[in-house]
Enzyme design. Sequence first.
Site, PDB file in Angstrom:
ATOM      1  N   HIS A 302     -15.610  45.112 -29.957  1.00  0.00           N
ATOM      2  CA  HIS A 302     -16.728  46.298 -29.630  1.00  0.00           C
ATOM      3  C   HIS A 302     -17.487  45.774 -28.586  1.00  0.00           C
ATOM      4  O   HIS A 302     -18.174  44.855 -28.468  1.00  0.00           O
ATOM      5  CB  HIS A 302     -17.359  46.973 -30.872  1.00  0.00           C
ATOM      6  CG  HIS A 302     -17.950  48.307 -30.610  1.00  0.00           C
ATOM      7  ND1 HIS A 302     -18.944  48.257 -29.749  1.00  0.00           N
ATOM      8  CD2 HIS A 302     -17.163  49.476 -30.700  1.00  0.00           C
ATOM      9  CE1 HIS A 302     -19.308  49.602 -29.860  1.00  0.00           C
ATOM     10  NE2 HIS A 302     -18.180  50.379 -30.160  1.00  0.00           N
ATOM     11  N   ASP A 359     -12.360  51.858 -35.399  1.00  0.00           N
ATOM     12  CA  ASP A 359     -10.990  52.688 -35.296  1.00  0.00           C
ATOM     13  C   ASP A 359      -9.951  51.848 -36.132  1.00  0.00           C
ATOM     14  O   ASP A 359      -8.932  52.516 -36.420  1.00  0.00           O
ATOM     15  CB  ASP A 359     -10.653  52.437 -33.811  1.00  0.00           C
ATOM     16  CG  ASP A 359     -11.406  53.529 -32.934  1.00  0.00           C
ATOM     17  OD1 ASP A 359     -11.545  54.647 -33.197  1.00  0.00           O
ATOM     18  OD2 ASP A 359     -11.673  53.237 -31.741  1.00  0.00           O
TER      19      ASP A 359
HETATM   20  N1  ACO Z   1      -7.812  41.146 -29.099  1.00  0.00           N
HETATM   21  C1  ACO Z   1      -7.961  39.948 -28.786  1.00  0.00           C
HETATM   22  N2  ACO Z   1      -8.854  39.180 -28.002  1.00  0.00           N
HETATM   23  C2  ACO Z   1      -9.888  40.264 -27.642  1.00  0.00           C
HETATM   24  C3  ACO Z   1      -9.872  41.553 -28.242  1.00  0.00           C
HETATM   25  C4  ACO Z   1      -8.976  42.014 -28.824  1.00  0.00           C
HETATM   26  N3  ACO Z   1      -8.780  43.110 -29.505  1.00  0.00           N
HETATM   27  N4  ACO Z   1     -11.132  41.989 -27.733  1.00  0.00           N
HETATM   28  C5  ACO Z   1     -11.762  41.303 -26.834  1.00  0.00           C
HETATM   29  N5  ACO Z   1     -10.942  39.980 -27.138  1.00  0.00           N
HETATM   30  C6  ACO Z   1     -11.427  38.737 -26.199  1.00  0.00           C
HETATM   31  C7  ACO Z   1     -11.310  39.024 -24.746  1.00  0.00           C
HETATM   32  O1  ACO Z   1      -9.943  38.385 -24.475  1.00  0.00           O
HETATM   33  C8  ACO Z   1     -12.482  37.968 -24.239  1.00  0.00           C
HETATM   34  O2  ACO Z   1     -12.169  36.666 -24.716  1.00  0.00           O
HETATM   35  P1  ACO Z   1     -12.516  35.489 -23.390  1.00  0.00           P
HETATM   36  O3  ACO Z   1     -13.856  35.536 -23.726  1.00  0.00           O
HETATM   37  O4  ACO Z   1     -11.792  34.266 -23.800  1.00  0.00           O
HETATM   38  O5  ACO Z   1     -11.959  35.822 -22.351  1.00  0.00           O
HETATM   39  C9  ACO Z   1     -13.677  38.276 -25.315  1.00  0.00           C
HETATM   40  O6  ACO Z   1     -12.896  38.502 -26.591  1.00  0.00           O
HETATM   41  C10 ACO Z   1     -14.458  39.321 -25.056  1.00  0.00           C
HETATM   42  O7  ACO Z   1     -13.813  40.366 -24.679  1.00  0.00           O
HETATM   43  P2  ACO Z   1     -14.081  41.525 -23.599  1.00  0.00           P
HETATM   44  O8  ACO Z   1     -12.731  42.451 -23.126  1.00  0.00           O
HETATM   45  O9  ACO Z   1     -14.783  41.074 -22.392  1.00  0.00           O
HETATM   46  O10 ACO Z   1     -15.113  42.564 -24.204  1.00  0.00           O
HETATM   47  P3  ACO Z   1     -15.329  44.039 -23.732  1.00  0.00           P
HETATM   48  O11 ACO Z   1     -16.701  44.406 -24.416  1.00  0.00           O
HETATM   49  O12 ACO Z   1     -15.283  44.179 -22.307  1.00  0.00           O
HETATM   50  O13 ACO Z   1     -14.466  45.033 -24.580  1.00  0.00           O
HETATM   51  C11 ACO Z   1     -13.195  46.357 -26.204  1.00  0.00           C
HETATM   52  C12 ACO Z   1     -14.726  45.573 -25.976  1.00  0.00           C
HETATM   53  C13 ACO Z   1     -12.642  47.040 -24.923  1.00  0.00           C
HETATM   54  C14 ACO Z   1     -13.363  47.261 -27.536  1.00  0.00           C
HETATM   55  C15 ACO Z   1     -12.148  45.236 -26.477  1.00  0.00           C
HETATM   56  O14 ACO Z   1     -12.626  44.477 -27.640  1.00  0.00           O
HETATM   57  C16 ACO Z   1     -10.657  45.641 -26.734  1.00  0.00           C
HETATM   58  O15 ACO Z   1      -9.886  45.930 -25.816  1.00  0.00           O
HETATM   59  N6  ACO Z   1     -10.659  45.862 -28.311  1.00  0.00           N
HETATM   60  C17 ACO Z   1      -9.127  46.508 -28.355  1.00  0.00           C
HETATM   61  C18 ACO Z   1      -9.358  48.091 -28.113  1.00  0.00           C
HETATM   62  C19 ACO Z   1      -9.882  48.796 -29.294  1.00  0.00           C
HETATM   63  O16 ACO Z   1     -10.042  48.531 -30.447  1.00  0.00           O
HETATM   64  N7  ACO Z   1     -10.917  49.783 -28.609  1.00  0.00           N
HETATM   65  C20 ACO Z   1     -11.886  50.362 -29.390  1.00  0.00           C
HETATM   66  C21 ACO Z   1     -13.268  50.192 -29.449  1.00  0.00           C
HETATM   67  S1  ACO Z   1     -14.366  51.090 -30.597  1.00  0.00           S
HETATM   68  C22 ACO Z   1     -14.289  52.470 -30.087  1.00  0.00           C
HETATM   69  O17 ACO Z   1     -13.961  53.175 -28.968  1.00  0.00           O
HETATM   70  C23 ACO Z   1     -15.029  53.590 -30.939  1.00  0.00           C
END
Ligand code: ACO
Length: 425
Positions: A302, A359
């Site tokens: 998140h 979610d």
């Molecule tokens: N699976 C695997 N790796 C992940 C995931 C995931 N779901 N989410 C984040 N990471 C990793 C990234 O690759 C990154 O790794 P790094 O530091 O080695 O590069 C690190 O964790 C940080 O991730 P970011 O993408 O920079 O985090 P950001 O805050 O930009 O994104 C998001 C948040 C979009 C929710 C992301 O975690 C994601 O894509 N999750 C899956 C989609 C999802 O479930 N969305 C629902 C959100 S809740 C809502 O809308 C109510």
Amino acid sequence: MDDAAKLSLNGQEYSLPVVVGSENEVGVDISRLRGESGAITLDSGYANTGSCTSSITFIDGEKGILRYRGYPIEQLAEKARFPEVAYLLIYGELPNAAQLEGFRQALTYHSMIHEDMKKFFEGFRHNAHPMAILSAMVTSMSSYYPETDEDDEDLNIVRLLAKTKTIAAYAYKKAIGQPFVYPQNSLSYCANFLNMMFSVPAEPYEVDPILEDALNVLLILHADHEQNCSTSTVRMVGSSQANLYASISAGICALWGPLHGGANQKVIEMLSMIQADGGDIDKYVNKAKDKDDPFRLFGFGHRVYKNFDPRATILRKAATSVLDRLGVDDPTLDIARQLEEIALKDEYFVERNLYPNVDFYSGIIYRAMGIPTDMFTVMFALGRLPGWIGHWKELRQDPKGRINRPRQIYTGAVERDFVPLDQRG
Ligand code: ACO
């Protein structure tokens, strides 16, 4: 706390006012920076940018706190019903008994959509995504219920809340080719929606109170989440003084994306894919960890909650109870439980604070309730409506409100002369 921050740029010092919120969050007000220095701030993805002040919702992502108008989400989820939470978010205070009764009645009596609007459904393909239908129908409501003066605002708010659930249920009925079921005045907000979704004229249908209560909690938990992607979109569109329906429809479109509200649909699709592929969870956990593989575990991580999401904690318990009470035996849900267990122990996920988000569990509960997968994001939209409306109203009432217009740092070509077609390489 200092009342100003100092910024030094090109040998010149600028004083930037500091704004402190009611929970002591600190913001540096850069609104005069460009005028004074010519420079702007750059914050791709807006992760560190406050776009407004707001008195609706407070989140502390580190401590896992979420409060609507000061009330902890845990208390609202346990004790409130969705219409009173909607009232709270939109009007700022919990309704008293008379206000709640009036609001409930209005929500009931405005549930039907104009008969002519039903014809719109004939134009959509049978397999149209219900989010496409929802956003289009919400925009079209502005042609039936225009905002001619300020007095229309409250009525249009009620219409939007009341009719969107009818539209959502009709979108589902359209997809499965069943007749539309009209709203019933004797039913609660949640029961009415479930009745329109699941009843058929041929047989009696009674709304299961387990489903009604589960839906009530799900809608409350999704009702607001401050300046997320869809709410910021509603504010962005609303800042041009676009009408309520147009602004909310834009929010619905923003919510649709898989990184936002579309994630709940993606969670179930991912679980089904893992199951169809033999149920090898480790393989998919490894894929999610592999930086050369674009695969991500949907329902994990998140932007704001880097410790735990209080909504996910509530829904995790609710998921177990709803599944047990409904006696659901579903291999996809078993995969979800195993995935959760593996990922919660895995170093990659622990190090990055990647926990199952709201979610992840909402998808599981909706599936157990019999809601079809492509309706999940629609359910999220129904829950988020009061938050979007509250933010739209707050923006409208802001005496300092201006059209939202971010800046950019241009990185394209510098000036060059037009090259006629016959001289281009
Ligand atoms: N699976 C695997 N790796 C992940 C995931 C995931 N779901 N989410 C984040 N990471 C990793 C990234 O690759 C990154 O790794 P790094 O530091 O080695 O590069 C690190 O964790 C940080 O991730 P970011 O993408 O920079 O985090 P950001 O805050 O930009 O994104 C998001 C948040 C979009 C929710 C992301 O975690 C994601 O894509 N999750 C899956 C989609 C999802 O479930 N969305 C629902 C959100 S809740 C809502 O809308 C109510």
